[in-house]
Design an enzyme around this catalytic site. Structure first.
Site, PDB file in Angstrom:
ATOM      1  N   TYR A  63       0.698  -1.508  -0.009  1.00 32.51           N
ATOM      2  CA  TYR A  63       0.022   0.072  -0.096  1.00 32.51           C
ATOM      3  C   TYR A  63       0.801   1.277   0.080  1.00 32.51           C
ATOM      4  CZ  TYR A  63      -3.475  -3.311   1.661  1.00 32.51           C
ATOM      5  OH  TYR A  63      -4.262  -4.522   1.838  1.00 32.51           O
ATOM      6  N   LYS A  88       1.946  -6.536   5.761  1.00 30.65           N
ATOM      7  CA  LYS A  88       2.005  -7.809   4.852  1.00 30.65           C
ATOM      8  C   LYS A  88       3.009  -7.836   4.158  1.00 30.65           C
ATOM      9  CE  LYS A  88      -3.027  -7.385   4.576  1.00 30.65           C
ATOM     10  NZ  LYS A  88      -3.006  -5.744   4.555  1.00 30.65           N
ATOM     11  N   LYS A 245     -12.329   0.434   5.255  1.00 27.98           N
ATOM     12  CA  LYS A 245     -11.460   1.599   4.900  1.00 27.98           C
ATOM     13  C   LYS A 245     -12.460   2.640   4.563  1.00 27.98           C
ATOM     14  CE  LYS A 245     -10.088   4.477   1.499  1.00 27.98           C
ATOM     15  NZ  LYS A 245     -10.975   5.097   0.390  1.00 27.98           N
ATOM     16  N   SER A 246     -11.934   4.017   5.097  1.00 26.47           N
ATOM     17  CA  SER A 246     -12.916   5.173   4.681  1.00 26.47           C
ATOM     18  C   SER A 246     -11.863   6.292   5.240  1.00 26.47           C
ATOM     19  CB  SER A 246     -14.295   5.448   5.598  1.00 26.47           C
ATOM     20  OG  SER A 246     -14.848   6.719   5.118  1.00 26.47           O
ATOM     21  N   VAL A 247     -11.897   7.251   4.253  1.00 27.77           N
ATOM     22  CA  VAL A 247     -11.248   8.654   4.401  1.00 27.77           C
ATOM     23  C   VAL A 247     -12.183   9.558   4.898  1.00 27.77           C
ATOM     24  CG1 VAL A 247      -9.046   8.284   2.694  1.00 27.77           C
ATOM     25  CG2 VAL A 247     -11.386   9.363   2.035  1.00 27.77           C
ATOM     26  N   ARG A 251     -17.876   8.687   8.162  1.00 29.21           N
ATOM     27  CA  ARG A 251     -18.001   7.078   7.767  1.00 29.21           C
ATOM     28  C   ARG A 251     -17.266   6.206   8.692  1.00 29.21           C
ATOM     29  NH1 ARG A 251     -18.871   9.114   2.512  1.00 29.21           N
ATOM     30  NH2 ARG A 251     -16.800   9.024   1.932  1.00 29.21           N
ATOM     31  N   ASN A 255     -18.812   3.324  10.756  1.00 30.16           N
ATOM     32  CA  ASN A 255     -18.444   1.837  10.886  1.00 30.16           C
ATOM     33  C   ASN A 255     -17.848   1.486  12.155  1.00 30.16           C
ATOM     34  OD1 ASN A 255     -18.776   2.279   8.195  1.00 30.16           O
ATOM     35  ND2 ASN A 255     -16.612   2.623   7.434  1.00 30.16           N
TER      36      ASN A 255
HETATM   37  N1  LIG Z   1      -5.083  -8.718   1.968  1.00 24.66           N
HETATM   38  C1  LIG Z   1      -5.713  -8.350   0.812  1.00 24.66           C
HETATM   39  O1  LIG Z   1      -5.321  -8.897  -0.362  1.00 24.66           O
HETATM   40  C2  LIG Z   1      -6.418  -7.282   0.826  1.00 24.66           C
HETATM   41  C3  LIG Z   1      -7.181  -6.591  -0.096  1.00 24.66           C
HETATM   42  C4  LIG Z   1      -8.154  -5.517  -0.381  1.00 24.66           C
HETATM   43  C5  LIG Z   1      -8.188  -5.217   1.052  1.00 24.66           C
HETATM   44  N2  LIG Z   1      -7.452  -5.464   1.922  1.00 24.66           N
HETATM   45  C6  LIG Z   1      -7.762  -4.930   3.426  1.00 24.66           C
HETATM   46  O2  LIG Z   1      -9.133  -4.585   3.676  1.00 24.66           O
HETATM   47  C7  LIG Z   1      -9.424  -3.297   3.981  1.00 24.66           C
HETATM   48  C8  LIG Z   1     -10.854  -3.072   3.439  1.00 24.66           C
HETATM   49  O3  LIG Z   1     -11.119  -3.269   2.278  1.00 24.66           O
HETATM   50  P1  LIG Z   1     -11.172  -2.205   1.113  1.00 24.66           P
HETATM   51  O4  LIG Z   1     -10.560  -1.098   1.370  1.00 24.66           O
HETATM   52  O5  LIG Z   1     -10.725  -2.988  -0.081  1.00 24.66           O
HETATM   53  O6  LIG Z   1     -12.781  -1.977   1.025  1.00 24.66           O
HETATM   54  P2  LIG Z   1     -14.118  -1.660   1.943  1.00 24.66           P
HETATM   55  O7  LIG Z   1     -13.479  -1.612   3.239  1.00 24.66           O
HETATM   56  O8  LIG Z   1     -15.003  -2.933   1.770  1.00 24.66           O
HETATM   57  O9  LIG Z   1     -14.753  -0.606   1.225  1.00 24.66           O
HETATM   58  C9  LIG Z   1     -13.973   0.860   1.137  1.00 24.66           C
HETATM   59  C10 LIG Z   1     -15.024   1.603   0.100  1.00 24.66           C
HETATM   60  O10 LIG Z   1     -16.374   1.976   0.735  1.00 24.66           O
HETATM   61  C11 LIG Z   1     -16.473   3.218   0.872  1.00 24.66           C
HETATM   62  N3  LIG Z   1     -17.120   3.357   2.277  1.00 24.66           N
HETATM   63  C12 LIG Z   1     -16.414   2.996   3.457  1.00 24.66           C
HETATM   64  N4  LIG Z   1     -17.091   2.981   4.532  1.00 24.66           N
HETATM   65  C13 LIG Z   1     -18.500   3.551   4.081  1.00 24.66           C
HETATM   66  C14 LIG Z   1     -19.740   3.772   4.483  1.00 24.66           C
HETATM   67  N5  LIG Z   1     -20.053   3.682   5.707  1.00 24.66           N
HETATM   68  N6  LIG Z   1     -20.694   4.176   3.586  1.00 24.66           N
HETATM   69  C15 LIG Z   1     -20.554   4.301   2.172  1.00 24.66           C
HETATM   70  N7  LIG Z   1     -19.313   3.988   1.722  1.00 24.66           N
HETATM   71  C16 LIG Z   1     -18.525   3.668   2.678  1.00 24.66           C
HETATM   72  C17 LIG Z   1     -15.014   3.765   1.078  1.00 24.66           C
HETATM   73  O11 LIG Z   1     -15.276   5.081   0.541  1.00 24.66           O
HETATM   74  P3  LIG Z   1     -14.409   6.504   1.426  1.00 24.66           P
HETATM   75  O12 LIG Z   1     -13.214   6.199   1.902  1.00 24.66           O
HETATM   76  O13 LIG Z   1     -14.689   7.599   0.595  1.00 24.66           O
HETATM   77  O14 LIG Z   1     -15.391   6.631   2.659  1.00 24.66           O
HETATM   78  C18 LIG Z   1     -14.095   2.867   0.099  1.00 24.66           C
HETATM   79  O15 LIG Z   1     -14.603   3.298  -1.113  1.00 24.66           O
HETATM   80  C19 LIG Z   1      -8.468  -2.488   3.133  1.00 24.66           C
HETATM   81  O16 LIG Z   1      -8.224  -1.220   3.523  1.00 24.66           O
HETATM   82  C20 LIG Z   1      -7.156  -3.483   3.476  1.00 24.66           C
HETATM   83  O17 LIG Z   1      -6.717  -3.213   4.706  1.00 24.66           O
HETATM   84  C21 LIG Z   1      -6.757  -6.637   2.003  1.00 24.66           C
END
Ligand SMILES: NC(=O)c1ccc[n+]([C@@H]2O[C@H](COP(=O)([O-])OP(=O)(O)OC[C@H]3O[C@@H](n4cnc5c(N)ncnc54)[C@H](OP(=O)(O)O)[C@@H]3O)[C@@H](O)[C@H]2O)c1
Length: 294
Positions: A63, A88, A245-247, A251, A255
């Site tokens: 990342y 990782k 994840k969120s910035v 949110r 969460n």
């Molecule tokens: N091991 C791996 O291969 C792998 C792969 C992918 C991810 N990960 C880990 O898993 C974590 C989470 O997965 P992810 O970041 O892919 O996706 P996620 O957490 O499922 O979704 C993040 C997305 O949803 C939006 N969001 C977050 N909270 C929200 C809410 N309450 N309402 C509406 N939209 C919302 C965020 O936008 P905003 O930021 O604009 O709120 C962002 O676009 C990662 O950050 C990482 O640490 C690991």
């Protein structure tokens, strides 16, 4: 592996349950993920998460924002010992000497002399002559010298896990895998459950796709919650560890507000029925994924 209340609850902060891993260490079941947060925005986002009450951050060498995580921790003024930090190993560094060197770089970037959890990010079974076992043995060194309190894997399929169980002396503490309502990843989850490997569900809200899902929206309206909260609560009740994840500070707080309601069995089943199997994946298939950063 079992649930128990977190030690040291913070006054006015939500009580995040802790999961006990197969080595006796505990991990907060809810954390904050920093995938796709720009390096220069990471410290601010991490500090906002810590201020909201998160005590578990999930980052990765891939990342490019480990230094921002360390900075956010210092900016928030939260003691290192209060926060569970995961990173990782990047795909380019599976060879033992590379893994040793880059692990040290991770600790330097985070500004810590240990991580709580260190994972092999992807198994890459078509790379390195199919050898992820020697990489795992290097992670065993990090656990033995205490610089990784726990070690685990990510995106490992059942045959990959079986090789570690058969050829090495350490059962991974966790397997971090894609899992959300559209892709339950049931076979891997079941194998992990049967072998005492905790499941961390990545992209738990399917990178935001659940927000507009008609069925999840209907449940959210009925219970007076948001679709993200309904989906994250579903994960927690399944026993998954999650780190959305969120910035957005709003949110980020939303969460975390998951501990004053419950989903009943019918609602849990209704969400599970959204599973589309492999067609529901949003990320790559670990059996064939072979990407190595330049
Ligand atoms: N091991 C791996 O291969 C792998 C792969 C992918 C991810 N990960 C880990 O898993 C974590 C989470 O997965 P992810 O970041 O892919 O996706 P996620 O957490 O499922 O979704 C993040 C997305 O949803 C939006 N969001 C977050 N909270 C929200 C809410 N309450 N309402 C509406 N939209 C919302 C965020 O936008 P905003 O930021 O604009 O709120 C962002 O676009 C990662 O950050 C990482 O640490 C690991």
């Amino acid at each position: 592996m079992r649930n128990r209340p977190s030690r040291g609850s913070i006054k006015g902060m939500p009580q995040v349950p802790a999961i006990t891993l197969n080595n006796g260490h505990t991990i907060p079941q809810l954390g904050f993920g920093v995938f796709q947060i720009k390096p220069e925005e990471t410290a601010t986002a991490v500090a906002a998460a810590l201020e909201a009450g998160y005590r578990h951050i999930d980052t990765a060498q891939m990342y490019g924002n480990e230094a921002g995580v360390g900075q956010g921790l210092r900016d928030a003024g939260v003691d290192r010992s209060e926060v569970y930090l995961t990173s990782k190993l990047n795909n380019s560094f599976h060879r033992p000497d590379d893994a040793r060197r880059e692990f040290e770089r991770t600790l330097t970037a985070l500004g810590s002399d240990y991580v709580d959890l260190f994972l092999i990010h992807w198994p890459l079974p078509t790379r390195y002559d199919g050898d992820f076992v020697s990489t795992w043995k290097v992670l065993e060194e990090f656990a033995a010298d205490g610089r990784a309190r726990s070690i685990g894997v990510s995106n490992f399929q059942v045959p990959h896990l079986n090789r570690l169980l058969e050829e090495t002396g350490t059962v991974p503490a966790v397997n971090q895998i894609e899992a959300h309502p559209y892709f339950g990843n049931g076979e891997v989850r079941e194998f992990c459950r049967a072998h005492g490997i905790a499941v961390e569900a990545w992209s738990p809200i399917a990178q935001g796709k659940v927000i507009t899902d008609p069925q999840i929206l209907a449940i959210a309206e009925r219970l007076g919650r948001t679709p993200a909260q309904i989906t994250l609560r579903w994960h927690l009740q399944l026993g998954n560890i999650v780190f959305p994840k969120s910035v957005s500070p709003q949110r980020i707080r939303e969460n975390l507000a998951l501990f004053d309601f419950e989903l009943d069995g019918d609602t849990m089943a209704q969400i599970a029925a959204l599973d589309e199997g492999a067609a529901g994946r949003i990320g790559p298939d670990p059996d064939v994924f072979d990407w190595i950063p330049a």
